[in-house]
Write a protein that holds these residues in place. Structure first.
Motif, PDB file in Angstrom:
ATOM      1  N   GLY A  45       0.825  -1.197   0.000  1.00  0.00           N
ATOM      2  CA  GLY A  45       0.000   0.000   0.000  1.00  0.00           C
ATOM      3  C   GLY A  45       0.857   1.244   0.000  1.00  0.00           C
ATOM      4  N   LEU A  46       0.205   2.368   0.074  1.00  0.00           N
ATOM      5  CA  LEU A  46       0.879   3.661   0.022  1.00  0.00           C
ATOM      6  C   LEU A  46       1.965   3.778   1.083  1.00  0.00           C
ATOM      7  CD1 LEU A  46       1.074   6.598  -1.049  1.00  0.00           C
ATOM      8  CD2 LEU A  46      -0.738   7.188   0.594  1.00  0.00           C
ATOM      9  N   TYR A  47       1.703   3.265   2.287  1.00  0.00           N
ATOM     10  CA  TYR A  47       2.650   3.397   3.391  1.00  0.00           C
ATOM     11  C   TYR A  47       3.510   2.152   3.586  1.00  0.00           C
ATOM     12  CZ  TYR A  47      -0.666   7.142   4.402  1.00  0.00           C
ATOM     13  OH  TYR A  47      -1.482   8.241   4.311  1.00  0.00           O
ATOM     14  N   ASN A  48       3.286   1.132   2.768  1.00  0.00           N
ATOM     15  CA  ASN A  48       4.001  -0.129   2.926  1.00  0.00           C
ATOM     16  C   ASN A  48       4.412  -0.689   1.578  1.00  0.00           C
ATOM     17  OD1 ASN A  48       5.090  -2.422   4.190  1.00  0.00           O
ATOM     18  ND2 ASN A  48       3.142  -3.518   4.148  1.00  0.00           N
ATOM     19  N   SER A  49       5.224   0.058   0.874  1.00  0.00           N
ATOM     20  CA  SER A  49       5.661  -0.365  -0.461  1.00  0.00           C
ATOM     21  C   SER A  49       6.583  -1.578  -0.393  1.00  0.00           C
ATOM     22  CB  SER A  49       6.379   0.792  -1.167  1.00  0.00           C
ATOM     23  OG  SER A  49       7.512   1.214  -0.421  1.00  0.00           O
ATOM     24  N   ALA A  50       7.168  -1.866   0.774  1.00  0.00           N
ATOM     25  CA  ALA A  50       8.071  -3.010   0.921  1.00  0.00           C
ATOM     26  C   ALA A  50       7.331  -4.279   1.340  1.00  0.00           C
ATOM     27  CB  ALA A  50       9.146  -2.688   1.956  1.00  0.00           C
ATOM     28  N   ASN A  51       6.010  -4.188   1.556  1.00  0.00           N
ATOM     29  CA  ASN A  51       5.196  -5.348   1.932  1.00  0.00           C
ATOM     30  C   ASN A  51       5.728  -6.025   3.198  1.00  0.00           C
ATOM     31  OD1 ASN A  51       2.972  -7.028   1.628  1.00  0.00           O
ATOM     32  ND2 ASN A  51       4.083  -8.517   0.387  1.00  0.00           N
ATOM     33  N   LEU A  52       5.992  -5.232   4.229  1.00  0.00           N
ATOM     34  CA  LEU A  52       6.509  -5.728   5.499  1.00  0.00           C
ATOM     35  C   LEU A  52       5.370  -5.871   6.509  1.00  0.00           C
ATOM     36  CD1 LEU A  52       9.711  -3.512   5.673  1.00  0.00           C
ATOM     37  CD2 LEU A  52       9.652  -6.000   5.382  1.00  0.00           C
ATOM     38  N   PRO A  53       5.588  -6.585   7.609  1.00  0.00           N
ATOM     39  CA  PRO A  53       4.540  -6.720   8.627  1.00  0.00           C
ATOM     40  C   PRO A  53       4.224  -5.388   9.298  1.00  0.00           C
ATOM     41  CG  PRO A  53       6.227  -8.416   8.897  1.00  0.00           C
ATOM     42  CD  PRO A  53       6.762  -7.429   7.908  1.00  0.00           C
ATOM     43  N   VAL A  54       3.124  -5.360  10.016  1.00  0.00           N
ATOM     44  CA  VAL A  54       2.721  -4.187  10.781  1.00  0.00           C
ATOM     45  C   VAL A  54       3.834  -3.831  11.769  1.00  0.00           C
ATOM     46  CG1 VAL A  54       1.117  -3.350  12.545  1.00  0.00           C
ATOM     47  CG2 VAL A  54       0.254  -4.623  10.567  1.00  0.00           C
ATOM     48  N   GLY A  55       4.199  -2.531  11.806  1.00  0.00           N
ATOM     49  CA  GLY A  55       5.196  -2.068  12.767  1.00  0.00           C
ATOM     50  C   GLY A  55       6.601  -1.998  12.240  1.00  0.00           C
ATOM     51  N   PHE A  56       6.817  -2.320  10.958  1.00  0.00           N
ATOM     52  CA  PHE A  56       8.138  -2.173  10.335  1.00  0.00           C
ATOM     53  C   PHE A  56       8.104  -0.919   9.459  1.00  0.00           C
ATOM     54  CE2 PHE A  56       8.297  -6.457  11.645  1.00  0.00           C
ATOM     55  CZ  PHE A  56       9.618  -6.893  11.633  1.00  0.00           C
ATOM     56  N   ALA A  57       8.949   0.057   9.780  1.00  0.00           N
ATOM     57  CA  ALA A  57       8.977   1.307   9.019  1.00  0.00           C
ATOM     58  C   ALA A  57      10.288   1.422   8.255  1.00  0.00           C
ATOM     59  CB  ALA A  57       8.820   2.500   9.953  1.00  0.00           C
ATOM     60  N   VAL A  58      10.184   1.795   6.999  1.00  0.00           N
ATOM     61  CA  VAL A  58      11.363   2.029   6.164  1.00  0.00           C
ATOM     62  C   VAL A  58      11.483   3.523   5.914  1.00  0.00           C
ATOM     63  CG1 VAL A  58      12.523   1.529   3.988  1.00  0.00           C
ATOM     64  CG2 VAL A  58      11.062  -0.213   5.061  1.00  0.00           C
ATOM     65  N   ASP A  59      12.645   4.072   6.258  1.00  0.00           N
ATOM     66  CA  ASP A  59      12.916   5.493   6.030  1.00  0.00           C
ATOM     67  C   ASP A  59      13.946   5.593   4.913  1.00  0.00           C
ATOM     68  OD1 ASP A  59      13.520   8.156   6.064  1.00  0.00           O
ATOM     69  OD2 ASP A  59      13.786   8.303   8.241  1.00  0.00           O
TER      70      ASP A  59
END
Length: 626
Positions: A99-113
């Protein structure tokens, strides 16, 4: 001192090459469908909360390295990656979706900066955990996964870190595995020169991790171990350290818990400050707390120790791996990677815009309602009986039910911030009175640290009266005050560098002072949504509501944690033995299941009379309605 030498040996001894192999993880708990409960957030708000960066770099490696690491287990041939399939779900993380905030398709709570920089200004892509990793809950019932924001998760953060360490070790010592790793990281930029440069950077980063992991070993013990290794004999000191650490890890934390305060202290004052003497072995684990409505508490944390929301949130980010410089001789002292503006936005999303007392309801994130269409109907006749029992035995401490007219009585909302907004002043109970495990409540009161050379000269406020106090460097500094001072210096430096006006700073701080206290007690919070927060007590030592309302003698001394299958009658997760789950032993240090007891005795921690089975069942039915 050849620290890396014995550090590697200790790493091998402690975690072993198969410590996080598939056989030690629970089976995937698959469901046929997933339902997100309505909590006054739309899908966009939820997704943003799940993946917004707090400035953390929790795994101490860049994003492209993390997604290239293989699952543990040495092999000559390519294996699945840590991010492949359901591996992270088996560590308790909730599966995400693209999705828009999860382009890396990671689990909930993983943030990529993707635009992160280190403290020297070098750009890199950071990956770290956010508050959503620990504060997003799920329970499963008959093939349906019920998810809700702000509730305690069932992740095992220490298993994830162990997995990463073992994978990095195997990648470091396995030539073929490192080549596969390099091919993934470098992709179409792969070359012999690029390979050599990556190897140098990887070695440097891996040795940094080893050093960080074992800073708890004293300089004296380092010398003894190093001498034993050089002379080719077994090191008794090393063996004893491994035994002690393994014994501690065997009973500490597990699924759904962490020793938050001690781990934050270790990260900031031992690792960031490079002070091994400030390291302590975690011994005060707590369940991840539920955070709906907590933005409006005058004091937060289990022990009601922090008043200002920005201090609470920035301290959490530092504890989860945000970069921080602590050295008064450096021009960038107190510089950090904390995303202060994101922390403010997260708090606003949780709290909502409207002040609850004036509107007689909470905005922002609200507690989830019992889903009767999934978990079964609430027995209204029993609930009516339970309501009377709640008023008789629970309401004095936990306040009237949220939403009732009594809840909005000014006596409960007696604290005001600087602009007159009322806050909930929750009751605080000493561990002597409530009788629950005292370890977490003692951390801030008893732990001392060496802060000499950190450059603290910070005005804070202390105790219930919020009296002004100046915190300075000290060889035996109070942990609570020093942590609050470091976080304040970190946030204030960010405000200064970014030109944030004083009025805006006040707003971002919640119009509250940085008031700190060590209480040796626990607060009694409202019980809205309590049905979705098992296991119970602050340390998760009681598996369900029925046993919480039972005498201590009827509470299980051991049970398994990590199974998401829900029991709607007892109201808690199923606790039977299954491969890969965590055995919770209430006899271990920090795990006591005593206190908060209903019984006809004079035992410490008895708060009400013995409830018969029918009364317990009635009270549970009422608690489902909250």
């Amino acid at each position: 001192m050849k620290f890396n030498h014995f550090g590697l040996l200790l790493l091998l001894s402690l975690v072993g090459l198969s410590s996080c192999a598939d056989k030690e993880l629970p089976e995937l708990q698959a469901v046929q469908k997933v339902v997100w409960l309505d909590q006054n957030w739309d899908d966009d708000q939820r997704q943003w909360f799940h993946y917004v960066s707090q400035g953390t770099s929790s795994f101490f490696v860049p994003y492209e390295w993390f997604i290239a690491l293989e699952q543990p287990g040495l092999s000559l041939f390519s294996k699945k990656l840590i991010v492949d399939g359901d591996f992270l779900e088996r560590l308790g993380f909730i599966a995400g979706s693209l999705g828009l905030y999860n382009s890396a398709n990671l689990p909930v709570g993983f943030a990529v900066d993707h635009a992160a920089t280190d403290l020297e200004g070098k750009p890199y892509r950071a990956i770290g955990l956010t508050c959503a990793a620990c504060h997003t809950g799920q329970l499963n019932y008959k093939g349906t996964g019920v998810r809700y924001d702000g509730g305690p998760s069932m992740i095992s953060a220490n298993k994830l870190m162990s997995t990463i360490l073992v994978s990095m070790l195997e990648t470091y010592i396995g030539q073929r595995q490192f080549k596969r790793f390099a091919e993934r990281v470098l992709a179409d930029q792969y070359s012999d020169e690029g390979f050599k440069e990556l190897r140098k950077e990887y070695t440097k980063a891996f040795m940094f991790l080893v050093n960080q992991l074992f800073q708890s070993i004293s300089i004296q013990n380092q010398g003894i171990i190093n001498k034993d290794i050089e002379q080719g004999r077994e090191s008794k000191v090393l063996v004893d350290i491994v035994k002690n650490v393994k014994a501690n890890l065997a009973q500490t934390e597990g699924y759904g818990r962490t020793d938050a305060l001690n781990r934050i202290g270790n990260q900031v004052f031992a690792l960031d400050a490079e002070r091994p003497e400030n390291f302590v072995i975690p011994n005060a684990p707590v369940s991840f707390p539920f955070i709906w409505t907590s933005s409006w508490f005058a004091w937060v944390q289990y022990d009601a120790s922090i008043m200002q929301p920005m201090i609470r949130n920035a301290g959490e980010a530092l504890g989860v791996g945000a970069l921080l410089n602590l050295n008064k001789d450096k021009s960038n002292n107190f510089a950090s990677s904390v995303h202060v503006m994101n922390l403010y936005a997260i708090e606003k999303s949780l709290a909502g815009e409207a002040a609850p007392f004036e509107h007689r309801q909470f905005s922002g994130l609200r507690s989830p309602q019992w889903p009767q269409n999934i978990l079964g109907d609430i027995d209204q006749q029993k609930a009516a009986v339970g309501e009377h029992l709640y008023k008789q035995y629970c309401q004095e401490c936990h306040l009237p039910p949220v939403g009732s007219s009594e809840f909005w009585n000014e006596q409960y909302w007696s604290v005001k911030n600087a602009i007159g907004t009322r806050l909930l002043d929750l009751k605080l109970f000493s561990t002597e009175l409530i009788g629950t495990d005292p370890n977490q409540a003692a951390v801030l009161a008893d732990r001392t640290i060496n802060t000499i050379g950190m450059g603290l000269a910070t005005g804070v406020f202390a105790d219930a009266e919020c009296a002004a106090l100046n915190v300075t460097d000290d060889a035996k500094a109070n942990f609570a005050l020093s942590l609050g001072a470091v976080v304040q210096e970190t946030v204030d430096l960010w405000y200064s560098k970014n030109g944030i006006p004083s009025e805006q700073q006040q707003e971002m701080n919640g119009y509250l002072p940085n008031c700190l206290r060590a209480t040796r007690g626990y607060k009694a919070r409202p019980l809205n949504g309590v049905w979705a927060t098992a296991p119970f007590l602050h340390n998760g030592s009681v598996p369900n509501l029925f046993t919480l309302l039972s005498p201590v003698s009827e509470r299980p001394k051991q049970f398994y944690v990590g199974n998401l299958e829900f029991d709607p009658i007892l109201v808690g997760y199923e606790t039977g033995k299954r491969s890969g789950l965590f055995l919770f032993d209430t006899t271990k240090n920090g795990n006591s299941n005593h206190g908060h007891e209903f019984n006809n005795t004079q035992n410490k921690g008895v708060i009400g009379p013995l409830l018969n089975v029918a009364e317990r069942e009635a009270l549970i039915e009422f608690l489902k309605t909250l």
